[in-house]
Design an enzyme around this catalytic site. Structure first.
Site, short mmCIF file in Angstrom:
data_model
loop_
_atom_site.label_atom_id
_atom_site.label_comp_id
_atom_site.label_asym_id
_atom_site.label_seq_id
_atom_site.Cartn_x
_atom_site.Cartn_y
_atom_site.Cartn_z
N LYS A 133 27.08 -4.23 -2.92
CA LYS A 133 28.55 -4.17 -3.07
C LYS A 133 29.21 -3.48 -1.88
O LYS A 133 30.38 -3.19 -1.91
CB LYS A 133 28.90 -3.43 -4.37
CG LYS A 133 28.44 -4.16 -5.62
CD LYS A 133 28.83 -3.43 -6.89
CE LYS A 133 27.72 -2.54 -7.37
NZ LYS A 133 28.00 -1.82 -8.61
N ARG A 184 0.80 -1.23 0.00
CA ARG A 184 0.00 0.00 0.00
C ARG A 184 0.83 1.27 0.00
O ARG A 184 0.56 2.20 -0.78
CB ARG A 184 -0.91 0.04 1.24
CG ARG A 184 -2.16 -0.75 1.11
CD ARG A 184 -2.54 -1.34 2.45
NE ARG A 184 -1.62 -2.44 2.73
CZ ARG A 184 -1.85 -3.69 2.32
NH1 ARG A 184 -2.95 -3.99 1.72
NH2 ARG A 184 -0.95 -4.64 2.55
N THR A 185 1.81 1.35 0.88
CA THR A 185 2.56 2.61 1.01
C THR A 185 3.35 2.87 -0.26
O THR A 185 3.40 4.00 -0.76
CB THR A 185 3.49 2.55 2.24
OG1 THR A 185 2.73 2.06 3.35
CG2 THR A 185 4.04 3.92 2.57
N ARG A 188 11.30 3.94 2.95
CA ARG A 188 10.90 3.03 4.05
C ARG A 188 12.10 2.15 4.36
O ARG A 188 12.62 1.47 3.46
CB ARG A 188 9.72 2.16 3.64
CG ARG A 188 9.53 1.01 4.61
CD ARG A 188 8.32 0.19 4.32
NE ARG A 188 7.11 0.91 4.67
CZ ARG A 188 5.90 0.33 4.79
NH1 ARG A 188 5.77 -0.96 4.57
NH2 ARG A 188 4.85 1.03 5.10
N HIS A 204 5.34 6.17 11.29
CA HIS A 204 4.79 5.97 9.95
C HIS A 204 3.87 7.18 9.72
O HIS A 204 2.64 7.05 9.71
CB HIS A 204 4.03 4.65 9.90
CG HIS A 204 3.73 4.14 8.51
ND1 HIS A 204 3.90 4.92 7.38
CD2 HIS A 204 3.26 2.94 8.08
CE1 HIS A 204 3.54 4.21 6.32
NE2 HIS A 204 3.16 3.00 6.71
N1 CP Z 1 -0.13 0.14 5.92
C1 CP Z 1 1.02 -0.16 5.31
O1 CP Z 1 2.07 0.46 5.63
O2 CP Z 1 0.93 -1.12 4.36
P1 CP Z 1 2.13 -1.68 3.47
O3 CP Z 1 3.10 -2.32 4.41
O4 CP Z 1 1.50 -2.61 2.51
O5 CP Z 1 2.77 -0.49 2.80
#
Ligand code: CP
Length: 358
Positions: free
Chosen positions: A118, A89-90, A139, A172
């Site tokens: 590397k 999703r993110t 992320r 998040h």
């Molecule tokens: N909610 C969320 O962060 O979903 P993903 O891990 O699929 O990005």
């Protein structure tokens, strides 16, 4: 006006999160973040501005004329999606947000096929991305890496913005933005996001979405927070310390059914066993009473909603999916709109979008 170029990394790192906020602001656009790293950067006014902008983008994207206008705004910019942790999703909603606004994108999703394999450091990798791209959406499992890179890039010759798309067990922020947007939309015609009870359930110890959303909810009037979890996975003290400091009413419980009957929103989360410190650690915890199914659905008030950041395992039974109070599918789509709004705002296009067609 505080600037990241005027403070050393060690001094900046030691500041409380709220004190870091002015350093992350956009020097050219008032009350707007340049880097988005944690929930503490967003006050109520900014959250409501973002929600209005997301509503506007959502509406404009329905027409060819509106969609083409949006697509023209950032066609001169490029975004890098650096996701060294799994995501559906993110990643996809940020990608779609970039497409809505016309940004072209590149991505690294597996460091085994980038030069990190590397031996290149993450810091050097991200510095490399900033040579080719105008925005880095990242992320990573490392707590604090997005913050360190924001400082590094702001002190480099290519100070491009960083959007934290999930850092360690810690924050998040864009998930919390979409959660707030979902709550605002859900209660818009029912008296608004005030005088409500929000129940969090599941792995509250290691779920970074809970930490970010719990903080953002403190911006709204009289939102009581209930944390339902097995004792081993209860919400950490740093989260409740903020609530106590802000005078927010909260309780901890292990009784989901009792909490559901009193809730306006139930925010379910999955067990985050990827953070287990020993093999089978999570599997040894009895989580059977922390699942939302047909019985809980019967207890939920008629105006209540069920949320989940997703992905889910079995913590929400699929029999709940078609109930009008199941908000998790819409919540997921809201991520695309609020992330579009955040990116547009980061690049200074808020006013142009709001004035379109006026
Ligand atoms: N909610 C969320 O962060 O979903 P993903 O891990 O699929 O990005």
């Amino acid at each position: 006006m505080a600037r990241l170029t005027e403070i050393g990394w060690e001094e900046f790192e030691r500041l409380p999160l709220e004190a870091k906020k002015p350093y992350l602001a956009n020097g050219d656009i008032p009350d707007t973040p340049f880097h988005t790293l944690f929930a503490q950067q967003f006050d109520r006014a900014l959250l409501e501005r973002l929600a209005r902008l997301a509503n506007r983008i959502r509406f404009m994207a329905k027409s060819k004329e509106g969609a083409m206008y949006l697509k023209s705004l950032l066609c001169h910019k490029r975004a890098m999606l650096y996701f060294s942790q799994p995501s559906s999703r993110t990643f996809l909603s940020h990608l779609a947000a970039c497409q809505i606004l016309g940004l072209t994108t590149g991505s690294v999703r597996d460091t085994a096929i980038s030069s990190e394999f590397k031996g290149e450091s993450k810091e050097d990798s991200i510095r490399t991305f900033s040579s080719y791209f105008d925005l880095i959406i990242m992320r990573t499992p490392e707590k604090g890496l997005a913050e360190k890179m924001a400082w590094e890039l702001s002190n480099s010759s290519r100070p491009v913005p960083i959007l934290n798309a999930g850092s360690g067990k810690d924050q998040h922020p864009t998930q919390a933005l979409l959660d707030i947007y979902t709550l605002l939309r859900s209660f818009e015609s029912k008296g608004g996001l005030k005088n409500r009870t929000v129940t969090f359930c599941g792995d509250l110890m290691r779920g970074r979405t809970v930490r970010s959303l719990s903080y953002l909810l403190t911006n709204f009037e009289n939102i009581r927070q209930v944390f339902v979890a097995p004792p081993q996975l209860q919400v950490p003290d740093d989260v409740t310390a903020i609530l106590a400091e802000k005078g927010v009413e909260f309780t901890k419980s292990d009784n989901l059914r009792e909490a559901v009957t009193l809730s306006d929103a139930v925010y379910m989360t999955r067990i985050q066993d990827e953070w287990d410190e020993s093999k089978g650690e999570s599997a040894r915890i009895d989580t059977s009473r922390f699942k939302f199914g047909a019985e809980e659905l019967k207890l939920l008030p008629a105006d209540g909603i069920i949320m989940h950041p997703l992905p889910r395992r079995d913590e929400i039974a699929t029999c709940c999916d078609h109930d009008p109070r199941a908000m998790y599918w819409r919540q997921m789509r809201n991520g695309m709109w609020i992330r579009s709004a955040l990116i547009a705002m980061t690049f200074g296009f808020e006013r142009q979008i709001m004035c379109f067609g006026a």
